[in-house]
Design a protein around this motif. Structure first.
Motif, short mmCIF file in Angstrom:
data_model
loop_
_atom_site.label_atom_id
_atom_site.label_comp_id
_atom_site.label_asym_id
_atom_site.label_seq_id
_atom_site.Cartn_x
_atom_site.Cartn_y
_atom_site.Cartn_z
N GLU A 4 42.10 50.95 24.32
CA GLU A 4 41.75 50.57 22.95
C GLU A 4 42.02 51.71 21.98
O GLU A 4 42.41 51.48 20.84
CB GLU A 4 40.28 50.16 22.89
CG GLU A 4 39.89 49.52 21.57
CD GLU A 4 38.50 48.93 21.61
OE1 GLU A 4 37.99 48.64 20.53
OE2 GLU A 4 37.93 48.78 22.70
N ASN A 5 41.85 52.95 22.40
CA ASN A 5 42.08 54.09 21.52
C ASN A 5 43.56 54.42 21.38
O ASN A 5 43.96 55.05 20.42
CB ASN A 5 41.32 55.32 22.04
CG ASN A 5 39.82 55.13 21.93
OD1 ASN A 5 39.35 54.36 21.11
ND2 ASN A 5 39.09 55.82 22.77
N SER A 6 44.40 54.02 22.35
CA SER A 6 45.81 54.36 22.28
C SER A 6 46.54 53.56 21.21
O SER A 6 47.53 54.03 20.66
CB SER A 6 46.48 54.14 23.65
OG SER A 6 46.44 52.77 23.99
N ASN A 7 46.10 52.35 20.90
CA ASN A 7 46.72 51.54 19.85
C ASN A 7 45.61 50.78 19.12
O ASN A 7 45.21 49.71 19.56
CB ASN A 7 47.74 50.58 20.45
CG ASN A 7 48.49 49.80 19.39
OD1 ASN A 7 48.30 49.99 18.20
ND2 ASN A 7 49.35 48.91 19.84
N PRO A 8 45.14 51.31 18.01
CA PRO A 8 44.02 50.68 17.31
C PRO A 8 44.35 49.32 16.71
O PRO A 8 43.45 48.55 16.39
CB PRO A 8 43.65 51.69 16.23
CG PRO A 8 44.88 52.49 16.03
CD PRO A 8 45.60 52.51 17.34
N ASN A 9 45.62 48.99 16.56
CA ASN A 9 46.02 47.71 15.97
C ASN A 9 46.40 46.67 17.01
O ASN A 9 47.08 45.70 16.68
CB ASN A 9 47.21 47.94 15.02
CG ASN A 9 46.84 48.82 13.86
OD1 ASN A 9 45.72 48.76 13.35
ND2 ASN A 9 47.77 49.65 13.44
N TRP A 10 45.96 46.81 18.24
CA TRP A 10 46.38 45.89 19.28
C TRP A 10 45.93 44.46 19.02
O TRP A 10 46.64 43.51 19.33
CB TRP A 10 45.93 46.37 20.66
CG TRP A 10 44.45 46.33 20.90
CD1 TRP A 10 43.55 47.32 20.63
CD2 TRP A 10 43.70 45.25 21.44
NE1 TRP A 10 42.29 46.92 20.98
CE2 TRP A 10 42.35 45.64 21.48
CE3 TRP A 10 44.04 43.99 21.91
CZ2 TRP A 10 41.35 44.82 21.96
CZ3 TRP A 10 43.03 43.17 22.38
CH2 TRP A 10 41.70 43.58 22.41
N LYS A 11 44.76 44.29 18.43
CA LYS A 11 44.28 42.93 18.15
C LYS A 11 45.15 42.27 17.09
O LYS A 11 45.52 41.10 17.22
CB LYS A 11 42.82 42.95 17.69
CG LYS A 11 41.84 43.24 18.78
CD LYS A 11 40.42 43.19 18.25
CE LYS A 11 39.43 43.62 19.29
NZ LYS A 11 38.05 43.62 18.77
#
Length: 73
Positions: A4-11
């Motif tokens: 979750e911290n590696s790509n904050p825009n994943w959602k």
């Protein structure tokens, strides 16, 4: 490692890809339905309530299967 911290825009990315994929799938399905109805009937399709209900139940099953992919099992 916390993904979750590696790509904050994943959602947001997931929603965009899902929306575009769903739109393309829906447009393709509508095209195939129209082409089939035109070649077989020469006009708009006549879809019965029973066919719509069974298709709706099948779609719900597919959606549940896709949603379960996020469980990580």
């Amino acid at each position: 490692m916390n993904q979750e911290n590696s790509n904050p825009n994943w959602k947001t990315n997931l929603l965009i890809v899902g929306a575009i994929g769903g739109a393309l799938l829906g447009a393709g399905t509508a095209y195939l339905l129209a082409r089939s109805a035109e070649s077989n009937r020469g006009g708009p399709p006549e879809i019965s309530t029973r066919d719509m209900l069974s298709t709706g139940i099948a779609v719900i099953g597919v959606i549940r299967g896709i949603a379960s992919l996020g469980d990580g099992k």
